[in-house]
Design an enzyme around this catalytic site. Structure first.
Site, PDB file in Angstrom:
ATOM      1  CB  THR A 193      -1.013  -0.161   1.202  1.00  0.00           C
ATOM      2  OG1 THR A 193      -2.060  -1.025   1.232  1.00  0.00           O
ATOM      3  CG2 THR A 193      -1.398   1.251   1.763  1.00  0.00           C
ATOM      4  CB  VAL A 222     -13.231  -3.124   0.379  1.00  0.00           C
ATOM      5  CG1 VAL A 222     -12.604  -1.852   0.387  1.00  0.00           C
ATOM      6  CG2 VAL A 222     -13.814  -3.146  -1.048  1.00  0.00           C
ATOM      7  N   GLY A 223      -9.928  -3.612   1.643  1.00  0.00           N
ATOM      8  CA  GLY A 223      -9.335  -3.490   2.755  1.00  0.00           C
ATOM      9  C   GLY A 223      -9.484  -2.293   3.481  1.00  0.00           C
ATOM     10  CB  THR A 244       0.868  -0.441   5.020  1.00  0.00           C
ATOM     11  OG1 THR A 244       1.097  -1.507   4.254  1.00  0.00           O
ATOM     12  CG2 THR A 244       2.086   0.047   5.697  1.00  0.00           C
ATOM     13  CB  THR A 246      -3.063  -7.992   8.222  1.00  0.00           C
ATOM     14  OG1 THR A 246      -2.865  -7.429   9.380  1.00  0.00           O
ATOM     15  CG2 THR A 246      -2.044  -9.009   7.911  1.00  0.00           C
ATOM     16  N   GLY A 247      -5.029  -5.768   6.227  1.00  0.00           N
ATOM     17  CA  GLY A 247      -6.329  -4.765   6.420  1.00  0.00           C
ATOM     18  C   GLY A 247      -7.541  -4.991   6.996  1.00  0.00           C
TER      19      GLY A 247
HETATM   20  N1  ASP Z   1      -4.055  -2.783   4.169  1.00  0.00           N
HETATM   21  C1  ASP Z   1      -3.978  -3.120   2.716  1.00  0.00           C
HETATM   22  C2  ASP Z   1      -5.203  -4.184   2.359  1.00  0.00           C
HETATM   23  O1  ASP Z   1      -5.621  -4.610   3.385  1.00  0.00           O
HETATM   24  C3  ASP Z   1      -2.929  -3.722   2.046  1.00  0.00           C
HETATM   25  C4  ASP Z   1      -1.559  -3.422   2.399  1.00  0.00           C
HETATM   26  O2  ASP Z   1      -1.496  -2.612   3.163  1.00  0.00           O
HETATM   27  O3  ASP Z   1      -0.824  -3.708   1.728  1.00  0.00           O
HETATM   28  O4  ASP Z   1      -5.765  -3.885   1.219  1.00  0.00           O
END
Ligand code: ASP
Length: 326
Positions: A193, A222-223, A244, A246-247
């Site tokens: 991200t 959707v994260g 950023t 684990t969404g």
């Molecule tokens: N947080 C983002 C999501 O879950 C992914 C990421 O940060 O890489 O979509």
């Protein structure tokens, strides 16, 4: 009470993750530092000219979206259907205005679409075809979906599908035996991200985040990135935050807003608030990743509970600083 103007500052991230097990040449590592440095300098210049925090974070995230090294815009990861679904959000800490989009596959700069939602619609969050139609009406640049594809990301998808694992499954990450492409952080176990936070000379804060999500994700997923309060938040009274990781876990602890709430209700400093979230609340539910944050005094926190996070910051009048590992 002093009248001194705040010293503007911008911070950016390009995702967090685990260290790559493949050999990284100094040149490869340098490419990441150079990309972060160039983007920080552009944001710094804008802020030095009296530009707004909102413009600085928008510019920085647009540049990160254009850079194929990072998972947002060009270079975004694939869903399990070999498509791209891009999410982004932006928030203005001066007035709590916010805009977000999810599930885009044709808008070159998702962060611009998020900003258009904020400034040119009466809504906060648009998704899918409706969001793309709106972006088109606003005259934003549309591209063919394969504009976002790179060979490196296609290879990652093939590897993920070969082991029948979604890369979202970070709790079972130890089971992953992917061959990582040459990047400082393991591209198959990195939370890709991009994001930016900034404080401008007027004392305003802003945050923006953009992502392709997770490799091999289920279409429609959707994260946290585009969810106001989860992956992105800004309030002049507390802080601007871009996350950023684990969404799903960041959504469950309402991560970005949690930092601001700890400061507003609990009187915590930015450092204390971020520390508790990143090192206590998130690990308690196996949440991995990190965030960047800046408060109205210009205090910064670039924190993560993974092995590394592409990151950097630049204060006006000082050399930018970039880092990848702890
Ligand atoms: N947080 C983002 C999501 O879950 C992914 C990421 O940060 O890489 O979509």
């Amino acid at each position: 009470m002093t009248n001194t103007k705040p010293m503007p500052v911008i911070a950016i991230h390009g995702g967090a993750g685990t260290l790559s097990r493949s050999h990284i040449s100094p040149e490869q590592e340098a490419a990441y530092h150079a990309a972060l440095d160039a983007i920080l300098r552009a944001g710094q210049l804008l802020l030095a000219d009296g530009g707004s925090a909102l413009d600085a974070v928008s510019l920085a995230v647009e540049m990160l979206e254009d850079c194929p090294l990072f998972n947002a815009g060009h270079g975004a990861v694939f869903t399990r259907d070999e498509t791209h679904e891009l999410d982004a959000a932006v928030m203005d800490g001066a007035n709590l205005r916010a805009g977000a989009v999810a599930g885009l596959s044709r808008v070159r700069h998702p962060v611009r679409a998020a900003r258009a939602v904020m400034e040119r619609s009466e809504h906060v969050f648009l998704v899918g075809a409706g969001a793309e139609n709106f972006a088109r009406e606003c005259g934003l640049e549309l591209v063919s979906p394969d504009y976002f594809s790179t060979e490196a990301r296609r290879e990652q998808l093939r590897l993920a599908q070969g082991t029948n694992t979604t890369v979202l499954d970070h709790d079972g990450a130890a089971a992953m035996v992917f061959k990582a492409p040459a990047a400082p952080l393991d591209e198959t176990r990195k939370f890709g991200t991009v994001g930016a936070v900034a404080l401008d000379v007027h004392g305003n804060l802003a945050a923006a985040t953009s992502t392709g999500g997770m490799t091999n994700k289920r279409p429609g997923r959707v994260g946290d990135a585009p969810l106001i309060g989860a992956g992105t938040y800004a309030d002049n009274r507390t802080a601007a935050v871009s996350c950023t990781g684990t969404g799903e876990m960041f959504i469950r602890v309402v991560a970005a807003y949690d930092v601001c709430a700890r400061m507003a209700y609990g009187g915590q400093s930015l450092q204390e608030a971020v520390h508790q979230l990143v090192n206590e609340s998130l690990p308690a539910i196996s949440g991995q990743g990190g965030l960047i944050a800046v408060d109205a005094k210009g205090n910064l926190s670039l924190s993560f509970n993974s092995e590394g996070m592409y990151r950097g910051h630049a204060r006006v009048g000082e050399e930018p600083h970039t880092a990848i590992f702890r």
